[in-house]
Design a protein around this motif. Structure first.
Motif, PDB file in Angstrom:
ATOM      1  N   GLY A   1      -0.639   7.181  -3.108  1.00  0.00           N
ATOM      2  CA  GLY A   1      -1.672   8.041  -3.648  1.00  0.00           C
ATOM      3  C   GLY A   1      -2.721   7.333  -4.493  1.00  0.00           C
ATOM      4  O   GLY A   1      -3.433   7.965  -5.238  1.00  0.00           O
ATOM      5  N   GLY A   2      -2.799   6.025  -4.380  1.00  0.00           N
ATOM      6  CA  GLY A   2      -3.908   5.369  -5.049  1.00  0.00           C
ATOM      7  C   GLY A   2      -3.832   5.502  -6.566  1.00  0.00           C
ATOM      8  O   GLY A   2      -2.770   5.646  -7.146  1.00  0.00           O
ATOM      9  N   SER A   3      -4.981   5.475  -7.197  1.00  0.00           N
ATOM     10  CA  SER A   3      -4.974   5.362  -8.652  1.00  0.00           C
ATOM     11  C   SER A   3      -4.732   6.678  -9.364  1.00  0.00           C
ATOM     12  O   SER A   3      -4.583   6.714 -10.559  1.00  0.00           O
ATOM     13  CB  SER A   3      -6.288   4.742  -9.107  1.00  0.00           C
TER      14      SER A   3
ATOM     15  N   SER B   1       2.697   1.864  -3.748  1.00  0.00           N
ATOM     16  CA  SER B   1       1.993   2.611  -4.784  1.00  0.00           C
ATOM     17  C   SER B   1       1.259   3.745  -4.113  1.00  0.00           C
ATOM     18  O   SER B   1       0.116   3.635  -3.732  1.00  0.00           O
ATOM     19  CB  SER B   1       1.033   1.696  -5.539  1.00  0.00           C
TER      20      SER B   1
ATOM     21  N   CYS C   1       0.837  -1.194   0.000  1.00  0.00           N
ATOM     22  CA  CYS C   1       0.000   0.000   0.000  1.00  0.00           C
ATOM     23  C   CYS C   1       0.869   1.240   0.000  1.00  0.00           C
ATOM     24  O   CYS C   1       0.592   2.212  -0.673  1.00  0.00           O
ATOM     25  CB  CYS C   1      -0.933  -0.051   1.209  1.00  0.00           C
TER      26      CYS C   1
ATOM     27  N   SER D   1      -1.484   6.803 -11.448  1.00  0.00           N
ATOM     28  CA  SER D   1      -1.058   5.745 -12.359  1.00  0.00           C
ATOM     29  C   SER D   1      -1.157   6.279 -13.775  1.00  0.00           C
ATOM     30  O   SER D   1      -2.216   6.617 -14.270  1.00  0.00           O
ATOM     31  CB  SER D   1      -1.955   4.522 -12.178  1.00  0.00           C
TER      32      SER D   1
END
Lengths: 334, 353, 294
Positions: free
Chosen positions: B27-29, B25, B22, B32
């Motif tokens: 800041g989440g999506s 990566s 967690c 991406s």
């Protein structure tokens, strides 16, 4: 039930090795840490809820609890209709679910042929796995019409003189919501009660039979009293599920604002109102008022728990007076 | 060591691995990216615009290599998420209120841009009533105010001369959850009927004096289908695709247009007034508007004026109000009228790095 | 209790009535059980009927299509749900059992009571409030959703169920067993791990399964934490993952009737998976019981 009844003998202690000496404090520490986590979670939630409700608390004060209105346009908000709805629906749900769960547990532990015990137990547990959204939709499509076309007219024709059965039968309303909550509470109360029943010492039961008791008498005089605290615990679990259920209730209760004596009428509950209206809230004050509803719900849960504790600590069941406010129904069940 | 302790250690390890993943990566999506230095976009909100969004996403990505992720969690959720900037854009069916703008602006100014056009339609289920029953705004308002209570009321009979109407009780069904459809419906009824305006008002969430509340489009549609005598309101696309029985609503020209892309388009073309914050109400139509559907409604994208993804956002919205509109008609969206596209382009120009 | 036992010893000649009462009670119990199973079959039957149009191998092995598009499946939702619920269970089950141990074995009475109380209140918190709590705690600071945030929310919902059930069964472990163990000079922690927990294992498994069943279908907490996800098969809990409840939520809101059928089909898959889990877990438990007794 309380801790600390077990203190290893001081003489034997001297012979324990290092692992044992670490093991005790380690396990004690880990479990205390876990308890701390649980307390921290509720503390965090309570803090967030009070924090979020604060603007509404400042605006309305305690009068909020007794205000019987919810108008997002005029910004007049109150908890009374929903507190009433929560009490009514969960009380009725418990009224039906507890005896039913006890009956099913008896069936599963005493009456059912051994081979079908596990399958039936799994099937009853499965009721708890139905997603609430689906149960709600089923409520609108199947249960609601059934209540409106069959159950409610029957109640009205037989008991229509009672105000709670007055008014027009409706698919949406307190009674339908209570039935949905019953379906949700039964598997929970049943599962735990079943486990509790299984721990009753066989020799106590056999002694009762030896004295000439019928099975029902054995249950009444041995199993149920022995299991009382467990049953109360199970019932509290079921009750808390009922008062906290939001989505399925929101789908069948009809979203009305107001206090209605008739069980057929539409209404609302604290949890359902929050879930239903939180996302689309046009104003911060409304959001805050919804969280205020959440705070009231928490307080209500606390009160219910306190009452349940009082019931447990009060000797045998014959001494218990049934308090209509809290929905505890063991006295009725037994 | 006992199996239980071992199990506990394994779980702790699993937890640590999870936390690491967690943290890795971050800041989440939203960070991406899919290709060549261009950032991906994340949005959330209206379920009304979501079918259109599903057509935009693949074509936009293949044209520009910008991936767009969208969560149809409801207009309210979209407003929440963009207010706390956990997404790059929000989508709402109702224009933002003063207060909602204030909240969203705390992290920098946002603007709303109408980017799709649809409508809210009543739906009914009355055994013995004619199909395409004719109703008017006043009648609808009186039904929801509780003043008209049965289907053979004289006011309804007047609009449907010669039709035989059953005496069934009317059950008005409304959305118990806050929704853009409630906004559009109450906006229309409040514009038509001053009593409705003062007794109920306009908002995504109102207190209806009578009737039954159901959750979301599917709840309303289920409630209507299960109750003889029920009438409710749902989104246009929902009603058309699920073939709900819709009454015909009288418009300002005295006609009873069939709800659909054509009549919504006619309504939009008849209104040139655009509010200061780009909000557009289609409830007050001039009597010259022919074939216009009276309960048409815009849906908006909410986007910050300043953000790290300003370039990508501009490109996306430009696509949506331009080439993207071609997907509209098959999904029951009317194309944006020229004056709105022009205003939208002006609003877009304000978005800077 | 003793007063009743004396009453049974005296033949009051009311045996027929007592037998009738007994039979009535048996009938009532059997009918109750049948009613519960009937309701279950009714509901699951409805779900199956409404969703059968969309159930297929393709449905189970293809990732979700975009909103309102058809032809997709729920493979990513199944995997996402498994991950989110799995992580939640990995957190809530050990913590829940440990809390239960704490209150039944270690804590003095004046602490055990309040802790039990706290758990009961936690159980009554509507899941939407838990969702809002986790949103503020994890999603906003991280500036994005994640499957992990969803897991934390579900773990908070699961914890009181697991813990309270565990408490009830741990409390009922006969003290004779524990005292015998102590008399043999066995350390307290070993007693707990080797005697108390195995004795209560059936109930612990029940509590865990109950908790999992409860959260597998929960929507409200996930809406805040993990509802905006990318297309395709995602397995990293650090980003937002698909899940079956959110899929159901989306599809039932979509205009297309096919999407609705898919929502019901997904619900059926969820119930089937939980059923499978129940059967497998109980079978494992039964096998371990048999081995213990052998």
């Amino acid at each position: 039930m309380e801790a600390g009844t077990l203190k290893p003998n001081a003489v034997l202690r001297a012979r324990r090795n290092r692992t044992d000496r670490i093991g005790d404090p380690l396990l004690r520490g880990l479990s205390a840490l876990a308890a701390l986590v649980a307390v921290a979670a509720i503390a965090g939630i309570v803090y967030e809820v009070v924090h979020g409700a604060w603007p509404a608390i400042q605006e309305y004060g305690l009068k909020f609890v007794t205000t019987n209105d919810w108008n997002p346009v005029t910004k007049r908000f109150g908890a009374a209709p929903f507190l009433y709805g929560t009490v009514v629906t969960s009380f009725i749900a418990l009224l039906f679910a507890t005896p039913m769960a006890l009956a099913i547990s008896v069936y599963l532990t005493e009456l059912a042929p051994r081979r079908i015990r596990r399958p039936v137990a799994i099937l009853v547990d499965l009721l708890a796995a139905i997603p609430t959204v689906i149960l709600g939709l089923w409520g609108i499509l199947v249960l609601g019409p059934f209540m409106r076309d069959t159950v409610e007219p029957a109640l009205k024709s037989v008991l229509g003189f009672l105000p709670i059965f007055s008014g027009d039968p409706s698919a949406f309303g307190y009674l339908t919501a209570a039935m949905i909550l019953t379906i949700m509470a039964v598997p929970i109360i049943t599962s735990v009660t079943r486990e509790v029943f299984e721990t009753v010492p066989g020799d106590l039961k056999e002694a009762s039979y030896a004295l000439g008791a019928t099975r029902w008498e054995m249950l009444r005089t041995v199993v149920l009293p022995y299991s009382k605290p467990g049953i109360v615990g199970a019932t509290i679990l079921g009750l808390c599920r009922a008062i906290g259920e939001a989505i399925a209730v929101a789908q069948v209760i009809g979203g009305a604002t107001g206090i209605n004596v008739s069980l057929f009428h539409t209404g609302g509950t604290l949890a359902a109102q929050i879930a239903s209206q939180f996302e689309g809230s046009p104003s911060q004050l409304m959001k805050s008022s919804l969280i205020y509803l959440g705070l009231i719900l928490l307080v209500f849960a606390v009160i219910v728990n306190v009452i349940a504790r009082i019931i447990v600590s009060r000797g045998t069941l014959k001494d218990v007076k049934l308090d209509p406010e809290d929905g505890m129904t063991e006295a009725q069940a037994l | 060591m006992s199996k239980r302790l071992l199990g506990a250690f394994v779980m702790a390890l699993a937890l640590m691995v999870t936390v690491a993943a967690c943290g890795g990566s971050s800041g989440g999506s939203s960070t991406s990216s899919s290709g060549g230095g261009k950032e991906a976009l994340v949005g959330a909100g209206s379920t009304l615009v979501a079918p259109l969004m599903s057509k935009w996403q693949p074509e936009f990505e293949s044209n520009t290599e910008i991936a767009v992720t969208y969560g149809a969690i409801g207009s309210g959720g979209g407003i929440d998420q963009i207010t706390s900037r956990t997404v790059d854009f929000g989508a709402s069916d109702a224009p933002l209120s003063e207060e909602q703008f204030e909240e969203a602006n705390t992290q920098g100014e946002v603007e709303q841009i109408p980017w799709a056009l649809s409508g809210t339609v009543p739906a009914y289920n009355v055994k013995g009533a004619p199909e395409n029953l004719k109703l008017s705004g006043e009648v609808l308002a009186d039904i929801y105010l509780g003043k008209i209570t049965s289907w053979n009321d004289p006011a309804i009979a007047k609009l449907n001369p010669g039709a035989s109407l059953p005496s069934t009780k009317i059950t008005p069904v409304y959305r118990s959850d806050g929704s853009g459809d409630t906004y559009a419906f109450t906006n229309y009824l409040s514009t038509i009927d001053p009593e409705f305006s003062s007794k109920v008002g306009t908002s995504t969430s109102v207190k209806f004096p009578t009737g039954v509340g159901a959750e979301k489009n599917d709840g309303v549609s289920a409630a209507i289908s299960q109750t003889d005598g029920a009438i409710g309101y749902v989104g246009l696309a929902y009603a058309l695709e699920n073939e709900l029985s819709m009454p015909l609503v009288e418009n300002s020209a005295g006609e009873f247009p069939e709800p659909g892309v054509k009549s919504v388009e006619a309504a939009a073309n008849a209104v040139s007034e655009i509010g200061p914050k780009n909000e557009i109400s289609l409830a007050k139509l001039p009597s010259s508007a022919k074939g216009a559907y009276p309960i048409s409604t815009y849906t908006y994208v909410i986007v910050p004026l300043e953000s790290g993804k300003a370039g990508e956002l501009k490109e996306f919205i430009e696509y949506a109000i331009g080439k993207g509109q071609k997907f509209g008609p098959e999904l029951d969206f009317a194309p944006l009228p020229k004056q709105v596209v022009a205003a939208d382009k002006k609003a877009l120009a304000k978005i800077g790095e | 209790m003793s007063a009743n036992q004396h009453a049974l010893l005296i033949d009051r000649g009311n045996l027929r009535r007592r037998n009738a009462v007994n039979r009535a009670a048996s009938w009532a119990s059997t009918i109750a059980a049948l009613l519960a199973v009937a309701v279950l079959i009714l509901v699951v039957g409805s779900v199956l009927l409404k969703g059968i149009g969309a159930l297929s191998w393709h449905f189970l092995t293809t990732p979700t299509a975009l909103f309102n598009e058809s032809g997709g499946g729920i493979s990513n939702a199944i995997v996402g749900s498994a991950i989110i619920v799995g992580v939640a269970a990995a957190i809530a089950i050990p913590v829940g059992i440990l809390v239960a141990l704490y209150t039944t074995e270690f804590a003095p009475a004046r602490i055990a009571g309040p802790v039990r109380f706290v758990l009961d209140v936690l159980n009554g918190v509507p899941t939407i409030i838990t969702g809002i709590f986790v949103y503020g705690l994890l999603v906003v600071p991280q500036q994005g959703q994640s499957g992990f945030a969803g897991s934390i929310a579900l773990a908070i919902v699961m914890l009181p169920i697991v813990a309270r059930t565990a408490q009830e069964v741990l409390a009922l472990v006969p003290s004779t067993l524990k005292e015998a163990s102590a008399a043999l000079g066995i350390a307290h922690w070993r007693t707990v791990l080797r005697v108390t927990i195995p004795t209560a294992m059936g109930g612990l498994v029940t509590g865990a399964l109950l908790g999992v069943a409860r959260v597998a279908g929960e929507t409200a907490p996930l809406i805040f934490a993990t509802s905006i996800y990318r297309q395709g098969m995602l397995t990293n809990p650090g980003e937002a993952l698909a899940s079956i409840p959110i899929f159901i939520f989306h599809q039932s809101e979509a205009p297309s009737p096919e999407a609705h059928t898919e929502a019901w089909a997904a619900a059926f898959v969820l119930i089937a998976v939980v059923l499978l889990l129940n059967i497998v877990a109980r079978a494992f438990y039964a096998r371990s019981q048999r081995r213990m007794k052998a």
